[in-house]
Design an enzyme around this catalytic site. Structure first.
Site, PDB file in Angstrom:
ATOM      1  N   ALA A  97       0.816  -1.221   0.000  1.00  0.00           N
ATOM      2  CA  ALA A  97       0.000   0.000   0.000  1.00  0.00           C
ATOM      3  C   ALA A  97       0.852   1.274   0.000  1.00  0.00           C
ATOM      4  O   ALA A  97       0.320   2.375  -0.083  1.00  0.00           O
ATOM      5  CB  ALA A  97      -0.929   0.006   1.219  1.00  0.00           C
ATOM      6  N   ASP A  98       2.179   1.127   0.083  1.00  0.00           N
ATOM      7  CA  ASP A  98       3.049   2.302   0.161  1.00  0.00           C
ATOM      8  C   ASP A  98       3.134   2.989  -1.206  1.00  0.00           C
ATOM      9  O   ASP A  98       3.483   2.369  -2.211  1.00  0.00           O
ATOM     10  CB  ASP A  98       4.445   1.879   0.627  1.00  0.00           C
ATOM     11  CG  ASP A  98       5.338   3.079   0.884  1.00  0.00           C
ATOM     12  OD1 ASP A  98       5.335   3.575   2.030  1.00  0.00           O
ATOM     13  OD2 ASP A  98       6.028   3.525  -0.051  1.00  0.00           O
ATOM     14  N   ILE A  99       2.834   4.287  -1.215  1.00  0.00           N
ATOM     15  CA  ILE A  99       2.810   5.054  -2.474  1.00  0.00           C
ATOM     16  C   ILE A  99       4.194   5.071  -3.121  1.00  0.00           C
ATOM     17  O   ILE A  99       4.326   4.976  -4.338  1.00  0.00           O
ATOM     18  CB  ILE A  99       2.371   6.516  -2.201  1.00  0.00           C
ATOM     19  CG1 ILE A  99       1.026   6.551  -1.492  1.00  0.00           C
ATOM     20  CG2 ILE A  99       2.318   7.313  -3.501  1.00  0.00           C
ATOM     21  CD1 ILE A  99      -0.176   6.427  -2.305  1.00  0.00           C
ATOM     22  N   TRP A 149      12.640   2.324  -2.837  1.00  0.00           N
ATOM     23  CA  TRP A 149      12.531   3.700  -2.329  1.00  0.00           C
ATOM     24  C   TRP A 149      13.735   4.525  -2.774  1.00  0.00           C
ATOM     25  O   TRP A 149      13.592   5.657  -3.223  1.00  0.00           O
ATOM     26  CB  TRP A 149      12.426   3.699  -0.801  1.00  0.00           C
ATOM     27  CG  TRP A 149      11.063   3.424  -0.264  1.00  0.00           C
ATOM     28  CD1 TRP A 149       9.881   3.932  -0.701  1.00  0.00           C
ATOM     29  CD2 TRP A 149      10.742   2.565   0.838  1.00  0.00           C
ATOM     30  NE1 TRP A 149       8.835   3.460   0.066  1.00  0.00           N
ATOM     31  CE2 TRP A 149       9.329   2.609   1.023  1.00  0.00           C
ATOM     32  CE3 TRP A 149      11.493   1.774   1.713  1.00  0.00           C
ATOM     33  CZ2 TRP A 149       8.681   1.898   2.018  1.00  0.00           C
ATOM     34  CZ3 TRP A 149      10.840   1.056   2.706  1.00  0.00           C
ATOM     35  CH2 TRP A 149       9.447   1.110   2.850  1.00  0.00           C
TER      36      TRP A 149
END
Length: 290
Positions: A244-246, A286
């Protein structure tokens, strides 16, 4: 007060400059990039202390100089710093695992980047709550206001406010810092559960990922994204992939040249070959867009 020193040599690769660059995103961290130093606020036997960590080696031959006070807790302090910075984890094995996968080029580009923990599991959970559903810039602004208003500074390093102190605050006091009412309630609720002993971070460290998830999901305001980030950066678990991490969604969109965000099914498919190091896949994804 007597200052102790300890020199630690670890096996490379370990890119401490990458570590400092990533940690410097958080304005609460006290970092000197020129001298390659960070001041690390930790708790040893429930007592706050600051350990200075300086990188004095290279990526392939990493050496670190640790300095702190109070000789009697030196070994425990060193052990905690090694845990935070994953000095005892072989990045070579992880790097080799990703050669031949879709993420090979990212692991080459960010060669030697370790998974570094937040300095304290309790403050990690608070930070995850504060950062929920906020853009990165305001998230760090809000956590900085929170810590500098209610926390403690020792030797230039900031400690998050302790549970017993936070438990006595009112929602309105956090609202003044631009917390939403609900987020303020969540933060104070966690502080109260921790102060009462209902939430025990030492016990969480000994539990499986699934058991930690089942324990924390019962707490108001704590959802799957928060727990996955806590497992990764609070407890250092190696196999987490917060779908769910953008940021991860955007990194995968770039990685696979998609014209939209990937679906959870696609993310599941991509990530199969990255196990059992999903946390490192997440970290390097990331890094690829930071």
């Amino acid at each position: 007060m007597h200052v102790w020193e300890e020199k630690i040599r670890i096996s490379g690769p370990y890119d401490f400059n990458q570590v400092l660059r990533r940690l410097s995103i958080d304005p609460l961290h006290s970092i000197d990039h020129t001298k390659r130093i960070i001041k690390v606020p930790i708790y040893v036997h429930h007592k706050p202390m600051v350990v200075t960590v300086q990188g004095i080696g290279t990526i392939d031959k990493p050496i670190f100089l640790l300095q702190g006070e109070e000789e009697e807790v030196k070994e425990a302090a060193i052990e905690r710093v090694c845990e935070i910075f994953h000095f005892k984890t072989s990045i070579t094995a992880i790097h080799e695992h990703f050669q031949g996968t879709d993420l090979q080029h990212i692991f080459v580009e960010h060669y030697g980047t370790p998974l570094v923990l937040d300095f304290d599991p309790y403050s990690c959970l608070l930070k995850c709550i504060i950062h929920q559903q906020l853009n990165m810039t305001f998230a760090h602004t809000l956590s900085e206001r929170f810590v500098k208003t209610f926390g403690t500074e020792i030797h230039g390093a900031w400690f998050y406010p302790q549970p017993a102190q936070l438990a006595h605050l009112q929602v309105e006091q956090l609202r003044e810092l631009q917390f939403s009412g609900r987020k303020a309630e969540y933060v104070l609720g966690i502080a109260k559960k921790t102060a009462s002993g209902e939430l025990d971070f030492n016990r969480l460290k000994t539990m499986s990922d699934e058991a930690v998830f089942n324990e924390l999901i019962k707490i108001r305001g704590v959802g799957p994204w928060t727990i996955e980030n806590f497992l990764m950066f609070g407890l250092g678990r190696p196999n987490l992939f917060p779908k769910a991490d953008i940021g991860i969604q955007n990194a995968l969109r770039k990685q696979y040249n998609l014209d939209r965000k990937p679906t959870y099914e696609e993310m599941e498919q991509y990530s199969k070959e990255w196990e059992p190091y999903l946390s490192y896949a997440s970290l390097y994804l990331w890094r690829s867009i930071e």
